[in-house]
Design an enzyme around this catalytic site. Structure first.
Site, mmCIF file in Angstrom:
data_model
loop_
_atom_site.group_PDB
_atom_site.id
_atom_site.type_symbol
_atom_site.label_atom_id
_atom_site.label_comp_id
_atom_site.label_asym_id
_atom_site.label_seq_id
_atom_site.Cartn_x
_atom_site.Cartn_y
_atom_site.Cartn_z
ATOM 1 N N VAL A 135 0.819 -1.218 0.000
ATOM 2 C CA VAL A 135 0.000 0.000 0.000
ATOM 3 C C VAL A 135 0.851 1.265 0.000
ATOM 4 C CG1 VAL A 135 -1.916 -1.106 1.219
ATOM 5 C CG2 VAL A 135 -0.186 0.125 2.541
ATOM 6 N N GLU A 136 2.171 1.114 0.025
ATOM 7 C CA GLU A 136 3.023 2.306 -0.001
ATOM 8 C C GLU A 136 3.784 2.355 -1.336
ATOM 9 O OE1 GLU A 136 4.668 3.443 3.943
ATOM 10 O OE2 GLU A 136 3.728 1.635 4.681
ATOM 11 N N MET A 137 5.068 1.948 -1.346
ATOM 12 C CA MET A 137 5.836 2.091 -2.586
ATOM 13 C C MET A 137 5.728 0.858 -3.489
ATOM 14 S SD MET A 137 8.913 4.182 -0.758
ATOM 15 C CE MET A 137 9.933 4.725 -2.105
#
Lengths: 345, 345
Positions: A135-137
């Site tokens: 859900v981030e990078m």
């Protein structure tokens, strides 16, 4: 007569304490907190060199560490915005919402561990997390290394930063470089630090009263040390459970790390340094006003109602914790080559 | 004997031209291109002051200009990545894909107009576009002004930048400040510029041959001036339509601005300055290799096949167009107040 004079003198001395020497609040503060040092700390097993700091700065701003080429460390830990993103919880790959509020990178080197639940022992371990989080990078170590190796300009920079390594472009070295850069992101010389260093005039009367209340009410039990926080783990809601939006039932905090029942809803106490710059508050990011956060801390952690007058004073004190913000030159990153992977959206 | 000597001398003089004086390629280049000036240009009706440039720099990096607080000008025009985002087309609010490749902000002040279709006459007009575009920053002028006014630290900065204005925080002033900052983002002193200024040794033999081909093949018809492009509008596919992915049928280019049939598939010729740093290429962003872009330009614009040897030389020349990249200190932005609107995701 002699006694009367002496006792009058004592009264005068006590009353004048603030003016002619240390007041007791200053003494107590000095025993509880420490100013942010002017120079970054020396990291165990990861000595800083100019080359390593420069590489770390570049990688901190490098969006090509993310699968999309859109998200860098600075996206959520914006060095121009108090080291945060001013989101309730961070927004990442595919516009997904992350589970927790992004903690500030500023002064984070002084925390006992990283992340709200302390699951990373240091900033190097931390730096590897968001890069891989879906859900981030949304990237993988293999893909990150492949990308960095495909950008010809990175090899000399990694060689300079890690001169003993034959094959210096590694995921670990990426994290180590980011760690030494992040360790430079400290904010010394807040007004409170000038007070801690012995200048009684650094705080106004109201701020001084706020500090006194902060100490007297017990806030400093969890918020002490250099970071005025970040020194230990504490149950959020030890006296009274906060509202369900502020402490969502499904986020069990440190329990997930230790698998110990006593660690349910336990979190690292966050640093209160630069707290004015880093709304919204708590791991849920559901509280936007600092005064509301102070009120919730009173009921949830101490089991008291802090009245509005007291809250105003405590907030006034907290606003003295803004330090000198980092002076960072935006890095010029080396260009792609024809073999650089394309961004994956 | 006398004539023989003289004619030999002429032959020697011509052959030695490169060494002892201007070669004809240099003369032709100097008549066609101009070096990037060392200082930013003075903008009509928008004089730069240190205060205005500093405010513009801050606003350029200010994610709170977007509805989400996640997207700043620098997101798509990354000053550390050649002024672009290395995406085919930009990614904006809600992870939506924009319709065109983000043009570089570097040296953009020297373009005759802004955007691929030239619909903004200057950088101030341009700056207002992405802020309001629903697929980009997804904001409104009213909301931007409300947000900026709610951040107490901005008022003194706008006052300093626009000292004659009673109510200086306006959408127009935001754009004017961004414009003067963007005008500072110029990249002088490329190797080609040193050549243009008279140093024949600034280019290698191969690069020099590439320049000669660039002039001889007619590339410089559309790519001339300071920006080696950005001086006019040209049909993309004047000789042969490029592949449908490279020139998507639905993007009619300048036709949408002028509503003139002759402007179908007409675009501003992009600057080739720092072209190595700004893949992928064309308004569609579908071409990642510079050599492929050169090949397509040959068939589509000139109606010739440029062979691989020639392409190699032209690309070698194009790589000499990287100038000194901007030295930008990351701005420290002022904090929210309790009245600042929350980000809208």
């Amino acid at each position: 007569m002699k006694w009367k004079l002496l006792s009058s003198l004592v009264v005068v001395m006590l009353a004048a304490g603030v003016v002619w020497g240390k007041d007791s609040v200053m003494s107590q503060a000095q025993a509880t907190f420490k100013p942010v040092p002017v120079k970054p700390p020396v990291l165990k097993n990861n000595p800083a060199t100019p080359g390593k700091v420069a590489l770390g700065r570049m990688l901190f701003f490098e969006p090509r560490l993310s699968a999309s080429y859109l998200i860098s460390c600075n996206t959520c830990h914006n060095v121009g915005l108090g080291g945060v993103d001013i989101q309730e919880t961070s927004t990442g790959h595919g516009w997904q919402k992350g589970p927790r509020n992004a903690p500030t990178v500023l002064n984070s080197v002084y925390n006992l561990a990283q992340f709200w639940d302390g699951r990373a022992e240091d900033l190097a371990a931390q730096a590897k997390g968001p890069v891989q989080a879906s859900v981030e990078m949304h990237n993988t170590p293999t893909q990150v290394v492949e990308t960095l190796k495909s950008i010809p300009g990175y090899l000399p920079l990694f060689k300079k930063a890690f001169p003993r390594d034959k094959d210096p472009i590694t995921f670990d070295n990426m994290a180590a470089a980011i760690e030494v850069f992040e360790a430079t992101l400290i904010t010394p010389d807040s007004r409170f630090d000038r007070f801690l260093k012995g200048n009684p005039k650094a705080l106004s009367a109201k701020e001084h009263e706020g500090l006194k209340l902060f100490l007297a009410k017990g806030c400093s039990v969890c918020h002490s040390g250099v970071n005025i926080g970040g020194t230990g783990y504490f149950t959020f809601g030890v006296k009274e459970s906060p509202a369900a939006d502020v402490r969502p039932a499904e986020d069990l905090g440190r329990f997930k790390v230790t698998n110990t029942a006593a660690d349910k809803y336990v979190f690292k106490s966050p640093s209160l340094r630069n707290i004015e710059l880093t709304p919204p508050y708590f791991h849920s990011g559901k509280v936007w006003k600092l005064s509301d956060a102070v009120k919730i801390m009173g009921t949830a952690q101490i089991g008291i109602t802090i009245n509005d007058d007291e809250i105003g004073k405590i907030v006034a004190f907290l606003l003295t914790l803004n330090g000198t913000q980092p002076n960072v030159v935006y890095p010029i990153m080396p260009p792609n080559s024809n073999s650089t992977p394309k961004p994956a959206l």
